[in-house]
Design an enzyme around this catalytic site. Structure first.
Site, PDB file in Angstrom:
ATOM      1  N   SER A 181       0.025  11.957  -3.893  1.00 30.62           N
ATOM      2  CA  SER A 181      -0.644  11.231  -2.821  1.00 30.62           C
ATOM      3  C   SER A 181       0.191  10.028  -2.369  1.00 30.62           C
ATOM      4  O   SER A 181       1.342  10.181  -1.980  1.00 30.62           O
ATOM      5  CB  SER A 181      -2.047  10.816  -3.284  1.00 30.62           C
ATOM      6  OG  SER A 181      -2.808  10.297  -2.230  1.00 30.62           O
ATOM      7  N   ASP A 204       1.120  16.766  -2.762  1.00 32.23           N
ATOM      8  CA  ASP A 204       0.237  16.477  -1.636  1.00 32.23           C
ATOM      9  C   ASP A 204       0.376  15.023  -1.199  1.00 32.23           C
ATOM     10  O   ASP A 204      -0.570  14.221  -1.293  1.00 32.23           O
ATOM     11  CB  ASP A 204      -1.222  16.796  -1.958  1.00 32.23           C
ATOM     12  CG  ASP A 204      -2.012  17.154  -0.692  1.00 32.23           C
ATOM     13  OD1 ASP A 204      -1.453  17.850   0.167  1.00 32.23           O
ATOM     14  OD2 ASP A 204      -3.169  16.720  -0.557  1.00 32.23           O
ATOM     15  N   ARG A 218       8.133   7.199   5.184  1.00 24.42           N
ATOM     16  CA  ARG A 218       7.542   8.153   4.234  1.00 24.42           C
ATOM     17  C   ARG A 218       8.628   8.887   3.468  1.00 24.42           C
ATOM     18  O   ARG A 218       9.827   8.703   3.721  1.00 24.42           O
ATOM     19  CB  ARG A 218       6.686   9.164   4.993  1.00 24.42           C
ATOM     20  CG  ARG A 218       7.468   9.863   6.108  1.00 24.42           C
ATOM     21  CD  ARG A 218       6.706  10.981   6.773  1.00 24.42           C
ATOM     22  NE  ARG A 218       7.397  11.488   7.940  1.00 24.42           N
ATOM     23  CZ  ARG A 218       8.454  12.292   7.917  1.00 24.42           C
ATOM     24  NH1 ARG A 218       8.947  12.686   6.756  1.00 24.42           N
ATOM     25  NH2 ARG A 218       9.025  12.708   9.030  1.00 24.42           N
ATOM     26  N   ASP A 220      11.045  11.777   2.566  1.00 24.15           N
ATOM     27  CA  ASP A 220      11.761  12.757   3.394  1.00 24.15           C
ATOM     28  C   ASP A 220      12.983  13.247   2.625  1.00 24.15           C
ATOM     29  O   ASP A 220      13.258  12.800   1.508  1.00 24.15           O
ATOM     30  CB  ASP A 220      12.157  12.152   4.742  1.00 24.15           C
ATOM     31  CG  ASP A 220      13.299  11.159   4.608  1.00 24.15           C
ATOM     32  OD1 ASP A 220      14.451  11.551   4.849  1.00 24.15           O
ATOM     33  OD2 ASP A 220      13.047   9.996   4.236  1.00 24.15           O
ATOM     34  N   ASP A 223      15.769  11.113   0.654  1.00 24.58           N
ATOM     35  CA  ASP A 223      15.413  10.235  -0.462  1.00 24.58           C
ATOM     36  C   ASP A 223      15.870  10.746  -1.825  1.00 24.58           C
ATOM     37  O   ASP A 223      15.795  10.011  -2.815  1.00 24.58           O
ATOM     38  CB  ASP A 223      13.893  10.003  -0.480  1.00 24.58           C
ATOM     39  CG  ASP A 223      13.416   9.255   0.750  1.00 24.58           C
ATOM     40  OD1 ASP A 223      14.179   8.427   1.260  1.00 24.58           O
ATOM     41  OD2 ASP A 223      12.284   9.509   1.204  1.00 24.58           O
ATOM     42  N   HIS A 273      -7.082  17.869  -2.476  1.00 19.04           N
ATOM     43  CA  HIS A 273      -6.006  16.896  -2.659  1.00 19.04           C
ATOM     44  C   HIS A 273      -5.515  16.906  -4.103  1.00 19.04           C
ATOM     45  O   HIS A 273      -4.305  16.885  -4.360  1.00 19.04           O
ATOM     46  CB  HIS A 273      -6.531  15.512  -2.270  1.00 19.04           C
ATOM     47  CG  HIS A 273      -5.480  14.476  -2.116  1.00 19.04           C
ATOM     48  ND1 HIS A 273      -4.293  14.691  -1.445  1.00 19.04           N
ATOM     49  CD2 HIS A 273      -5.436  13.163  -2.533  1.00 19.04           C
ATOM     50  CE1 HIS A 273      -3.574  13.581  -1.447  1.00 19.04           C
ATOM     51  NE2 HIS A 273      -4.245  12.648  -2.116  1.00 19.04           N
TER      52      HIS A 273
END
Length: 346
Positions: A181, A204, A218, A220, A223, A273
């Site tokens: 998360s 997720d 975020r 990607d 990274d 989730h």
């Protein structure tokens, strides 16, 4: 850490409770507010995703901790302080073993799924396990504030991994970060700050506050050397991110909601989730069954039976072993699972 302010801008110092460093609010066109936290460097709100609830909490307030587990101390952790080398050198950390870093999400703690992952991994192989506790920063009822704090937790984790490397010679390429998360984006920020990380798994990855923005906001593919993603709750009002962002994006049951998760009205109480974590855990020890996934452009094509050929790159396995295929397979992959555990369809 001193902040250099161009003379053409007016700056004023803001006071934030619990912060030991100055917060500088800079006025002028094209220059955003900025906060600097010692060796973590500075954070600004230039990107649209970083404007809400700025600034993030100070690292001293968040009290981020790093819990080390090995096969010599599989249950009781040793807290390693990245500013105290003896806190590492006196442990059973082995620099030549893989280091797996577990990062919880919003309102998460060290425990629950991180303990289950720890147990499964140590049962499977000899590895160093690091569980990152950023629960104070993650536990803000204002979700956007926790998103801000994820940036600090990511930078702090990056510095910790550098500490492991500098003190013991542990290779960045032998480090694998698993984030669930919001923790997936913490992993992304860590990988962005410390190049060369071998692998990041997004379980997720959180969608709200991230799905609409670019890679600077975020997790990607830049990274880590290899980034894989498990998408399980990417529907319109879901908690996960449906858009592809990894080298391998796995979409079990279409990646929007999971069978066996009952829906009251809109949401399913986080069942879909959380399912990504259980898929990952089962993949670690599921020797009798593997999560074989098929390359396919979308779920509609998959359900129509048009994606039954593995192609020249083969059908990778969703989960812990997906890196077995990281030199060949790339793209989006689909598969079916069972409603209940065992989830793998044999």
């Amino acid at each position: 850490m001193e902040v250099k302010i161009p003379p053409c801008y007016k700056a004023s110092v803001l006071k934030i409770e619990g912060a030991k460093h100055n917060i500088y609010e800079i006025e002028g066109d094209g220059l955003a507010d900025e906060v600097c936290y010692g060796d973590l460097g500075c954070f600004n709100n230039v990107s649209a995703c970083h404007k809400v609830a700025f600034p993030p909490m100070a690292p001293e307030v968040m009290n981020i901790q790093f819990h080390l587990y090995t096969q010599m101390n599989p249950i009781t952790s040793v807290i390693v302080d990245p500013y105290v080398p003896e806190s590492l050198t006196s442990t059973y950390f082995h620099p030549y073993l893989k280091t797996v870093v577990l990062i919880h999400g919003w309102f998460g703690i060290v425990g629950g799924w991180t303990d289950m992952a720890r147990d499964a991994l140590l049962q499977h192989e000899s590895v160093n396990i690091i569980a990152v506790d950023w629960s104070i920063g993650a536990g803000n009822i204002i979700y956007q504030r926790s998103c801000q704090n994820a940036r600090v937790a990511g930078k702090k984790t990056a510095l910790f991994l550098k500490f492991l490397h500098d003190i013991t010679g542990a290779s960045y390429s032998n480090m694998h970060i698993i984030g669930h998360s919001l923790g997936a984006h913490v992993a992304g920020y860590a990988g962005e700050a410390q190049p060369g990380i071998g692998r990041i798994t997004g379980s997720d990855a959180a969608g709200p506050g991230f799905a609409a923005f670019g890679p600077e906001c975020r997790l990607d593919t830049t990274d880590a050397d290899f980034v894989d993603a498990i998408h399980t709750d990417g529907e319109l009002l879901g908690l996960g991110m449906h858009r592809a962002y990894a080298h391998m994006d796995f979409y079990p049951n279409g990646g929007k909601d999971q069978p066996g998760c009952r829906k009251p009205i809109f949401l399913d109480n986080g069942c879909s989730h959380a399912r990504s974590v259980y898929f990952l855990l089962e993949s670690i020890l599921g020797d009798a069954c593997r999560f074989k996934a098929y390359p396919c452009p979308n779920f509609e094509e998959f359900t129509a039976g048009n994606c039954t050929d593995c192609g020249p790159s083969g059908c990778p396995e969703m989960g812990y072993y997906s890196d077995t295929y990281n030199n060949r397979a790339r793209g989006t992959f689909y598969l079916r699972t069972n409603e209940d555990s065992p989830y793998c369809v044999s």
